[in-house]
Motif scaffolding. Structure first.
Motif, PDB file in Angstrom:
ATOM      1  N   GLY A  16      -1.742 -10.301  -5.641  1.00 36.82           N
ATOM      2  CA  GLY A  16      -2.440  -9.017  -5.607  1.00 36.82           C
ATOM      3  C   GLY A  16      -1.752  -7.979  -6.480  1.00 36.82           C
ATOM      4  O   GLY A  16      -0.520  -7.922  -6.534  1.00 36.82           O
ATOM      5  N   PHE A  17      -2.547  -7.157  -7.154  1.00 38.51           N
ATOM      6  CA  PHE A  17      -1.964  -6.112  -8.008  1.00 38.51           C
ATOM      7  C   PHE A  17      -1.194  -5.084  -7.176  1.00 38.51           C
ATOM      8  O   PHE A  17      -1.723  -4.569  -6.189  1.00 38.51           O
ATOM      9  N   TRP A  18       0.039  -4.786  -7.601  1.00 34.44           N
ATOM     10  CA  TRP A  18       0.740  -3.643  -7.014  1.00 34.44           C
ATOM     11  C   TRP A  18      -0.084  -2.394  -7.307  1.00 34.44           C
ATOM     12  O   TRP A  18      -0.690  -2.282  -8.372  1.00 34.44           O
ATOM     13  N   HIS A  19      -0.036  -1.431  -6.379  1.00 35.81           N
ATOM     14  CA  HIS A  19      -0.775  -0.192  -6.626  1.00 35.81           C
ATOM     15  C   HIS A  19      -0.168   0.580  -7.799  1.00 35.81           C
ATOM     16  O   HIS A  19      -0.889   1.091  -8.659  1.00 35.81           O
ATOM     17  N   LYS A  20       1.141   0.647  -7.818  1.00 33.38           N
ATOM     18  CA  LYS A  20       1.875   1.254  -8.937  1.00 33.38           C
ATOM     19  C   LYS A  20       3.236   0.552  -9.015  1.00 33.38           C
ATOM     20  O   LYS A  20       3.688  -0.045  -8.037  1.00 33.38           O
ATOM     21  N   LYS A  21       3.889   0.702 -10.150  1.00 36.10           N
ATOM     22  CA  LYS A  21       5.239   0.139 -10.300  1.00 36.10           C
ATOM     23  C   LYS A  21       6.188   0.720  -9.251  1.00 36.10           C
ATOM     24  O   LYS A  21       7.087   0.032  -8.762  1.00 36.10           O
ATOM     25  N   ILE A  77     -19.272  21.522  -1.913  1.00 33.83           N
ATOM     26  CA  ILE A  77     -19.027  20.565  -0.831  1.00 33.83           C
ATOM     27  C   ILE A  77     -17.728  20.964  -0.134  1.00 33.83           C
ATOM     28  O   ILE A  77     -16.680  21.084  -0.778  1.00 33.83           O
ATOM     29  N   THR A  78     -17.800  21.170   1.170  1.00 39.22           N
ATOM     30  CA  THR A  78     -16.628  21.565   1.955  1.00 39.22           C
ATOM     31  C   THR A  78     -16.059  20.344   2.700  1.00 39.22           C
ATOM     32  O   THR A  78     -16.626  19.254   2.638  1.00 39.22           O
ATOM     33  N   GLN A  79     -14.964  20.544   3.401  1.00 38.06           N
ATOM     34  CA  GLN A  79     -14.367  19.523   4.279  1.00 38.06           C
ATOM     35  C   GLN A  79     -14.013  18.237   3.532  1.00 38.06           C
ATOM     36  O   GLN A  79     -14.206  17.135   4.052  1.00 38.06           O
ATOM     37  N   ALA A  80     -13.480  18.394   2.316  1.00 37.03           N
ATOM     38  CA  ALA A  80     -13.033  17.220   1.556  1.00 37.03           C
ATOM     39  C   ALA A  80     -11.509  17.174   1.553  1.00 37.03           C
ATOM     40  O   ALA A  80     -10.863  18.157   1.170  1.00 37.03           O
ATOM     41  N   CYS A  81     -10.959  16.056   1.974  1.00 33.86           N
ATOM     42  CA  CYS A  81      -9.510  15.857   1.912  1.00 33.86           C
ATOM     43  C   CYS A  81      -9.094  15.838   0.440  1.00 33.86           C
ATOM     44  O   CYS A  81      -9.690  15.115  -0.365  1.00 33.86           O
ATOM     45  N   ALA A  82      -8.094  16.628   0.090  1.00 37.37           N
ATOM     46  CA  ALA A  82      -7.695  16.726  -1.321  1.00 37.37           C
ATOM     47  C   ALA A  82      -6.947  15.469  -1.774  1.00 37.37           C
ATOM     48  O   ALA A  82      -7.219  14.931  -2.846  1.00 37.37           O
ATOM     49  N   VAL A  83      -6.012  15.012  -0.957  1.00 39.68           N
ATOM     50  CA  VAL A  83      -5.222  13.842  -1.372  1.00 39.68           C
ATOM     51  C   VAL A  83      -4.577  13.229  -0.144  1.00 39.68           C
ATOM     52  O   VAL A  83      -4.284  13.926   0.831  1.00 39.68           O
ATOM     53  N   ALA A  84      -4.393  11.921  -0.161  1.00 32.57           N
ATOM     54  CA  ALA A  84      -3.595  11.255   0.886  1.00 32.57           C
ATOM     55  C   ALA A  84      -3.076   9.957   0.316  1.00 32.57           C
ATOM     56  O   ALA A  84      -3.732   9.301  -0.489  1.00 32.57           O
ATOM     57  N   GLY A  85      -1.864   9.600   0.717  1.00 35.62           N
ATOM     58  CA  GLY A  85      -1.253   8.361   0.228  1.00 35.62           C
ATOM     59  C   GLY A  85      -0.214   7.871   1.221  1.00 35.62           C
ATOM     60  O   GLY A  85      -0.179   8.303   2.377  1.00 35.62           O
ATOM     61  N   LEU A  86       0.641   6.992   0.753  1.00 31.56           N
ATOM     62  CA  LEU A  86       1.680   6.414   1.623  1.00 31.56           C
ATOM     63  C   LEU A  86       2.995   6.356   0.861  1.00 31.56           C
ATOM     64  O   LEU A  86       3.008   6.140  -0.355  1.00 31.56           O
ATOM     65  N   GLY A  87       4.107   6.564   1.591  1.00 30.11           N
ATOM     66  CA  GLY A  87       5.422   6.534   0.957  1.00 30.11           C
ATOM     67  C   GLY A  87       5.621   7.719   0.053  1.00 30.11           C
ATOM     68  O   GLY A  87       5.073   8.800   0.262  1.00 30.11           O
ATOM     69  N   GLY A  88       6.389   7.522  -1.008  1.00 28.19           N
ATOM     70  CA  GLY A  88       6.622   8.598  -1.975  1.00 28.19           C
ATOM     71  C   GLY A  88       7.610   9.625  -1.456  1.00 28.19           C
ATOM     72  O   GLY A  88       8.263   9.447  -0.426  1.00 28.19           O
ATOM     73  N   ASN A  89       7.697  10.730  -2.186  1.00 27.63           N
ATOM     74  CA  ASN A  89       8.637  11.802  -1.843  1.00 27.63           C
ATOM     75  C   ASN A  89       7.965  13.147  -2.090  1.00 27.63           C
ATOM     76  O   ASN A  89       7.605  13.434  -3.218  1.00 27.63           O
ATOM     77  N   TRP A 110      -1.578  -2.471   2.531  1.00 25.14           N
ATOM     78  CA  TRP A 110      -0.858  -3.656   3.011  1.00 25.14           C
ATOM     79  C   TRP A 110       0.364  -3.862   2.128  1.00 25.14           C
ATOM     80  O   TRP A 110       0.265  -3.855   0.904  1.00 25.14           O
ATOM     81  N   ASP A 111       1.524  -3.998   2.772  1.00 22.69           N
ATOM     82  CA  ASP A 111       2.788  -4.256   2.077  1.00 22.69           C
ATOM     83  C   ASP A 111       3.171  -5.708   2.345  1.00 22.69           C
ATOM     84  O   ASP A 111       3.556  -6.065   3.450  1.00 22.69           O
ATOM     85  N   GLU A 112       3.029  -6.538   1.325  1.00 20.97           N
ATOM     86  CA  GLU A 112       3.313  -7.966   1.533  1.00 20.97           C
ATOM     87  C   GLU A 112       4.771  -8.215   1.888  1.00 20.97           C
ATOM     88  O   GLU A 112       5.091  -9.148   2.625  1.00 20.97           O
ATOM     89  N   SER A 113       5.671  -7.345   1.407  1.00 28.72           N
ATOM     90  CA  SER A 113       7.105  -7.514   1.710  1.00 28.72           C
ATOM     91  C   SER A 113       7.460  -7.043   3.123  1.00 28.72           C
ATOM     92  O   SER A 113       8.519  -7.375   3.642  1.00 28.72           O
ATOM     93  N   LYS A 114       6.558  -6.242   3.717  1.00 37.17           N
ATOM     94  CA  LYS A 114       6.770  -5.647   5.057  1.00 37.17           C
ATOM     95  C   LYS A 114       8.042  -4.779   5.104  1.00 37.17           C
ATOM     96  O   LYS A 114       8.618  -4.548   6.165  1.00 37.17           O
ATOM     97  N   GLU A 115       8.460  -4.272   3.968  1.00 35.19           N
ATOM     98  CA  GLU A 115       9.710  -3.497   3.898  1.00 35.19           C
ATOM     99  C   GLU A 115       9.513  -1.994   4.047  1.00 35.19           C
ATOM    100  O   GLU A 115      10.441  -1.283   4.405  1.00 35.19           O
ATOM    101  N   MET A 116       8.313  -1.504   3.753  1.00 35.08           N
ATOM    102  CA  MET A 116       8.097  -0.062   3.840  1.00 35.08           C
ATOM    103  C   MET A 116       8.166   0.401   5.293  1.00 35.08           C
ATOM    104  O   MET A 116       7.733  -0.321   6.200  1.00 35.08           O
ATOM    105  N   ALA A 117       8.674   1.624   5.484  1.00 32.38           N
ATOM    106  CA  ALA A 117       8.795   2.157   6.855  1.00 32.38           C
ATOM    107  C   ALA A 117       7.425   2.288   7.517  1.00 32.38           C
ATOM    108  O   ALA A 117       7.301   2.165   8.731  1.00 32.38           O
ATOM    109  N   TRP A 118       6.369   2.509   6.704  1.00 35.37           N
ATOM    110  CA  TRP A 118       5.029   2.665   7.298  1.00 35.37           C
ATOM    111  C   TRP A 118       4.398   1.319   7.667  1.00 35.37           C
ATOM    112  O   TRP A 118       3.389   1.255   8.366  1.00 35.37           O
ATOM    113  N   ALA A 119       4.974   0.217   7.180  1.00 36.45           N
ATOM    114  CA  ALA A 119       4.330  -1.096   7.332  1.00 36.45           C
ATOM    115  C   ALA A 119       4.634  -1.727   8.690  1.00 36.45           C
ATOM    116  O   ALA A 119       5.783  -1.723   9.149  1.00 36.45           O
TER     117      ALA A 119
END
Length: 404
Positions: free
Chosen positions: A161-166, A357-369, A223-232
């Motif tokens: 599976g493609f990584w989402h980003k490097k 259009i109102t009530q739109a989430c601007a951004v959401a992701g996982l991990g990062g800083n 999905w984190d195949e390595s299961k290493e992320m704190a959110w996984a």
């Protein structure tokens, strides 16, 4: 001689008067056109709102400087579809101006970095197919080949599976299926006789196998195949919650990829089955209003809200799925109910006819800083933005599929 001078003076005066009148007429036209007519289709009204707010197409999302980006790819793809449905030079030029801001003579793309292996950066490449088909200019083909090179070299999880980003190793996000696969599918169909359809289907297969909740049928955000992320989840690698927009990205990816995969391809029915399974799971958690909540399955929980981008994405995917025969006809009715609810509950019309259009989430992701943990509290507390492009683009696409 005097008569000649008098005649010349008259001609000059007349020309000046006509010029002033012409300027006045032009100014009047501009004032008239600044009011968006409310008797038009919603797709035109939304597109004209965006073009008025962002006169240069790179300004979409209130960008302060030109940037090759996925939100521009999404919105301009929707305006391109609108131009295909109701041809309009303004729409065509608006899309092409974005491409021409970035594509250099050698096919390189300004502000884009292949080495980041960010799958988000593929989606704006969808705009290049149409421009290349019309102009046959080599630079557009070279730019597509550059993005195809990224796909070829994109780091992959051990399962393929493609990584989402490097910077997000071994992680597949639902978002990434929309970012990469429709371009990949159109490219392989157009230039490679469809040689990569199995690989494209594999990306969806991995998500179905690893991100799907067996109880609800919904798909977790990542999905984190390595299961290493704190959110996984340490057993499954899944992120903790269902986020409507990520599910929206996923079903939009399916209906758009299916545009290019032949019906007799062995994987076509498989993708159609994924679309049906996900649609069925989504309808079970749809609010009675016709909309969906930010955290998809927790409508009754404090802080959750009916969210515009996910709802618009579902309306588009359901309507297109039904129109193309991938989904039962009832989904067209559901898409219309969602569209009605958006117009009633989430849309405001401004004094000049502009659509908001109102009530739109601007951004959401996982991990990062700073770190995003994927918790319920995280999703419901991310900022909202009026006319966020992740809502406006799918709204245009839904309006087109529903002919609203």
């Amino acid at each position: 001689m005097l008569k000649t001078k008098q005649n010349l003076f008259k001609v000059a005066t007349l020309a000046l008067a006509m010029s002033i009148l012409s300027c006045k007429t032009k100014n009047t036209t501009v004032v008239d056109s600044s009011k968006i007519q409310t008797n038009q289709k919603w797709s035109d009204r939304m597109a004209q709102t965006l073009i008025k707010a962002h006169p240069e197409s790179w300004m979409i999302d209130d960008a302060k400087a030109p940037k090759w980006d996925y939100v521009h790819g999404l919105v301009l793809t929707s305006i391109e579809e609108l131009d295909h449905t109701r041809p309009n030079k303004t729409y065509e030029n608006y899309v092409k101006s974005y491409v021409d801001n970035f594509i250099e003579a050698d096919g390189s793309i300004k502000t884009y970095s292949l080495e980041k292996y960010n799958i988000d950066m593929i989606v704006a490449g969808r705009l290049l197919f149409d421009v290349y088909a019309k102009t046959k200019e080599d630079k557009y083909l070279k730019a597509m080949q550059l993005l195809r090179k990224q796909i070829e070299e994109q780091p992959r999880t051990p399962s393929g599976g493609f990584w989402h980003k490097k910077i997000y190793p071994n992680q597949m996000w639902l978002d990434g299926l929309y970012m990469g696969e429709p371009f990949y599918a159109e490219y392989t169909a157009t230039f490679e006789k469809g040689k990569s359809f199995d690989d494209i289907a594999k990306q969806f297969e991995l998500i179905q196998k690893n991100a799907k909740d067996p109880k609800t049928g919904l798909l977790y955000h990542a999905w984190d195949e390595s299961k290493e992320m704190a959110w996984a989840n340490k057993q499954t690698g899944q992120s903790p919650n269902f986020w409507s927009r990520s599910l929206g990205w996923y079903v939009m990816a399916l209906v758009d990829v299916l545009d290019y995969m032949p019906k007799d391809h062995p994987k076509q029915k498989e993708l159609v089955s994924y679309l049906n399974e996900t649609a069925e799971a989504l309808v079970k958690v749809q609010d009675k209003s016709g909309l969906w909540y930010q955290v998809t399955d927790m409508g009754n929980r404090e802080g959750n809200y009916l969210e515009a981008s996910g709802s618009a994405m579902f309306a588009y995917a359901f309507a297109k799925g039904a129109n193309k025969g991938y989904l039962p006809a009832k989904y067209k009715k559901i898409a219309n109910q969602t569209f009605d609810a958006m117009v009633k509950d989430l849309i405001k019309v401004g004094p000049n006819g502009e659509v908001v259009i109102t009530q739109a989430c601007a951004v959401a992701g996982l991990g990062g800083n700073p770190y995003r943990d994927g918790s319920y509290e995280y999703y419901v507390n991310e900022r909202k933005k009026d006319n966020d492009p992740k809502a406006t683009g799918p709204f245009i696409l839904a309006a087109l599929e529903l002919n609203r």
